[in-house]
Enzyme design. Structure first.
Site, PDB file in Angstrom:
ATOM      1  N   CYS A  56      -1.741  -2.811   6.312  1.00  0.00           N
ATOM      2  CA  CYS A  56      -1.978  -1.504   7.503  1.00  0.00           C
ATOM      3  C   CYS A  56      -3.022  -1.555   8.230  1.00  0.00           C
ATOM      4  O   CYS A  56      -2.970  -1.468   9.389  1.00  0.00           O
ATOM      5  CB  CYS A  56      -1.928  -0.450   6.872  1.00  0.00           C
ATOM      6  SG  CYS A  56      -3.385  -0.238   5.530  1.00  0.00           S
ATOM      7  N   GLN A 103      -5.680  -0.165  -3.915  1.00  0.00           N
ATOM      8  CA  GLN A 103      -6.139  -1.404  -4.770  1.00  0.00           C
ATOM      9  C   GLN A 103      -7.354  -1.190  -5.600  1.00  0.00           C
ATOM     10  O   GLN A 103      -7.530  -1.313  -6.521  1.00  0.00           O
ATOM     11  CB  GLN A 103      -6.710  -2.261  -3.094  1.00  0.00           C
ATOM     12  CG  GLN A 103      -7.108  -3.436  -4.031  1.00  0.00           C
ATOM     13  CD  GLN A 103      -8.442  -4.366  -2.820  1.00  0.00           C
ATOM     14  OE1 GLN A 103      -7.755  -4.479  -1.367  1.00  0.00           O
ATOM     15  NE2 GLN A 103      -9.343  -4.854  -2.552  1.00  0.00           N
ATOM     16  N   CYS A 160       0.926  -1.073   0.054  1.00  0.00           N
ATOM     17  CA  CYS A 160      -0.234   0.131   0.457  1.00  0.00           C
ATOM     18  C   CYS A 160       0.466   1.339   0.352  1.00  0.00           C
ATOM     19  O   CYS A 160       2.098   1.085   0.874  1.00  0.00           O
ATOM     20  CB  CYS A 160      -1.283   0.125   1.225  1.00  0.00           C
ATOM     21  SG  CYS A 160       0.238   0.872   2.533  1.00  0.00           S
ATOM     22  N   GLU A 161       1.172   2.026  -0.341  1.00  0.00           N
ATOM     23  CA  GLU A 161       1.565   3.297  -1.086  1.00  0.00           C
ATOM     24  C   GLU A 161       1.308   4.839  -0.442  1.00  0.00           C
ATOM     25  O   GLU A 161       1.846   5.171   0.311  1.00  0.00           O
ATOM     26  CB  GLU A 161       1.070   4.017  -2.246  1.00  0.00           C
ATOM     27  CG  GLU A 161      -0.279   4.992  -2.182  1.00  0.00           C
ATOM     28  CD  GLU A 161      -0.930   5.249  -3.440  1.00  0.00           C
ATOM     29  OE1 GLU A 161       0.417   4.475  -4.860  1.00  0.00           O
ATOM     30  OE2 GLU A 161      -1.479   6.565  -3.748  1.00  0.00           O
ATOM     31  N   HIS A 162      -0.113   4.139   0.804  1.00  0.00           N
ATOM     32  CA  HIS A 162      -0.202   4.997   2.522  1.00  0.00           C
ATOM     33  C   HIS A 162       0.936   4.072   3.623  1.00  0.00           C
ATOM     34  O   HIS A 162       1.748   5.581   4.557  1.00  0.00           O
ATOM     35  CB  HIS A 162      -0.895   4.834   3.096  1.00  0.00           C
ATOM     36  CG  HIS A 162      -2.198   5.530   1.707  1.00  0.00           C
ATOM     37  ND1 HIS A 162      -3.063   4.875   1.297  1.00  0.00           N
ATOM     38  CD2 HIS A 162      -2.859   6.235   0.935  1.00  0.00           C
ATOM     39  CE1 HIS A 162      -4.288   5.531   0.426  1.00  0.00           C
ATOM     40  NE2 HIS A 162      -3.659   6.328  -0.323  1.00  0.00           N
ATOM     41  N   HIS A 163       1.345   2.820   3.942  1.00  0.00           N
ATOM     42  CA  HIS A 163       1.938   2.585   4.861  1.00  0.00           C
ATOM     43  C   HIS A 163       3.329   2.323   4.051  1.00  0.00           C
ATOM     44  O   HIS A 163       4.103   1.294   5.458  1.00  0.00           O
ATOM     45  CB  HIS A 163       1.063   2.189   5.563  1.00  0.00           C
ATOM     46  CG  HIS A 163       0.063   2.925   6.033  1.00  0.00           C
ATOM     47  ND1 HIS A 163      -1.039   2.775   5.562  1.00  0.00           N
ATOM     48  CD2 HIS A 163      -0.123   3.980   7.019  1.00  0.00           C
ATOM     49  CE1 HIS A 163      -1.849   3.154   6.130  1.00  0.00           C
ATOM     50  NE2 HIS A 163      -1.269   4.203   7.285  1.00  0.00           N
ATOM     51  N   HIS A 220      -5.340  -6.516   4.207  1.00  0.00           N
ATOM     52  CA  HIS A 220      -4.291  -4.780   4.125  1.00  0.00           C
ATOM     53  C   HIS A 220      -3.739  -4.632   5.722  1.00  0.00           C
ATOM     54  O   HIS A 220      -4.598  -4.799   6.708  1.00  0.00           O
ATOM     55  CB  HIS A 220      -5.175  -3.535   4.027  1.00  0.00           C
ATOM     56  CG  HIS A 220      -5.963  -2.969   2.473  1.00  0.00           C
ATOM     57  ND1 HIS A 220      -5.300  -2.324   1.381  1.00  0.00           N
ATOM     58  CD2 HIS A 220      -6.386  -3.982   2.466  1.00  0.00           C
ATOM     59  CE1 HIS A 220      -5.611  -2.384   0.835  1.00  0.00           C
ATOM     60  NE2 HIS A 220      -6.278  -3.415   0.036  1.00  0.00           N
TER      61      HIS A 220
HETATM   62 ZN    ZN Z   1      -1.913   1.196   3.723  1.00  0.00          ZN
END
Ligand code: ZN
Length: 206
Positions: free
Chosen positions: A161, A131, A90-93, A159
């Site tokens: 995260c 996703q 995931c690009e956020h975490h 996920h």
């Molecule tokens: Zn994430």
């Protein structure tokens, strides 16, 4: 196509492993760890090599990937490839999300070798992703490549995260879909696909 997509499409290079090594070393120091101790001294190098594998999708050329695997046929029934395992970040975490993708299309003169569809999913998974975007990229790519009468992609992901960060009250399992052409306009076609992928599907586990 929004700006995010254009950035992703234009990347077609190996990642900078040296910069990852330096950054990992800095992170170990920021954790107040001893980067020279036995267990950690090779970690920056290992992490750099790991990311070049996990993010290999940036360096893959999609045209080369499918080259010579497109065939002209008169077959026009729905083609379904289900339960394609994928591993993404995931690009956020920068934490993994993993799961299964199900892909279908309605051929219009052209089909692709079945083994290529998991490779297309893999190419888009091995990038920093969300996703929803990954789902749409797989659908758009097959749509442009084969110009079929319809494309459907359903992705089920877990996920980490969400699972690891103490927000477990939120559902860590996410289902996303992209329906194009006949799968969007014809409810019976869409239902045939959804019935097929729900048949005998086990619970998603890691
Ligand atoms: Zn994430």
């Amino acid at each position: 196509m929004n700006e995010d997509d254009m950035d992703q499409e234009s990347i077609n290079v190996e990642i900078d492993t040296h910069a990852i090594e330096v950054s990992t070393l800095n992170m170990l120091k920021a954790f107040h760890e001893d980067p020279d101790r036995e267990g950690l001294k090779n970690t920056p190098g290992r992490v750099a090599r790991m990311y070049s594998e996990l993010l290999a999708g940036y360096a893959m050329d999609p045209q080369k990937l499918v080259n010579s695997a497109i065939f002209n046929v008169t077959y026009d029934e729905m083609v379904i490839v289900r339960d394609i395992e994928f591993y993404s970040l995931c690009e956020h975490h920068l934490l993994p999300f993993i799961g299964h993708a199900h892909v279908a299309y309605l051929p219009s003169g052209k089909v692709i070798g079945l083994s290529k569809i998991p490779r297309i999913v893999d190419m888009y998974a091995r990038r920093l992703q969300v996703q929803e975007r990954m789902t749409r990229q797989v659908a758009d790519f097959i749509n442009e490549l084969l110009q079929p009468r319809g494309v459907a992609v359903v992705v089920e992901g877990l996920h980490l995260c969400t699972m690891m960060r103490g927000v477990r009250q939120h559902e860590a399992r996410l289902t996303t879909s992209a329906m194009l052409g006949g799968f969007r306009t014809n409810p019976a076609t869409r239902q045939e696909f959804l019935d097929n992928i729900s048949r005998g599907a086990g619970p998603l586990k890691i």
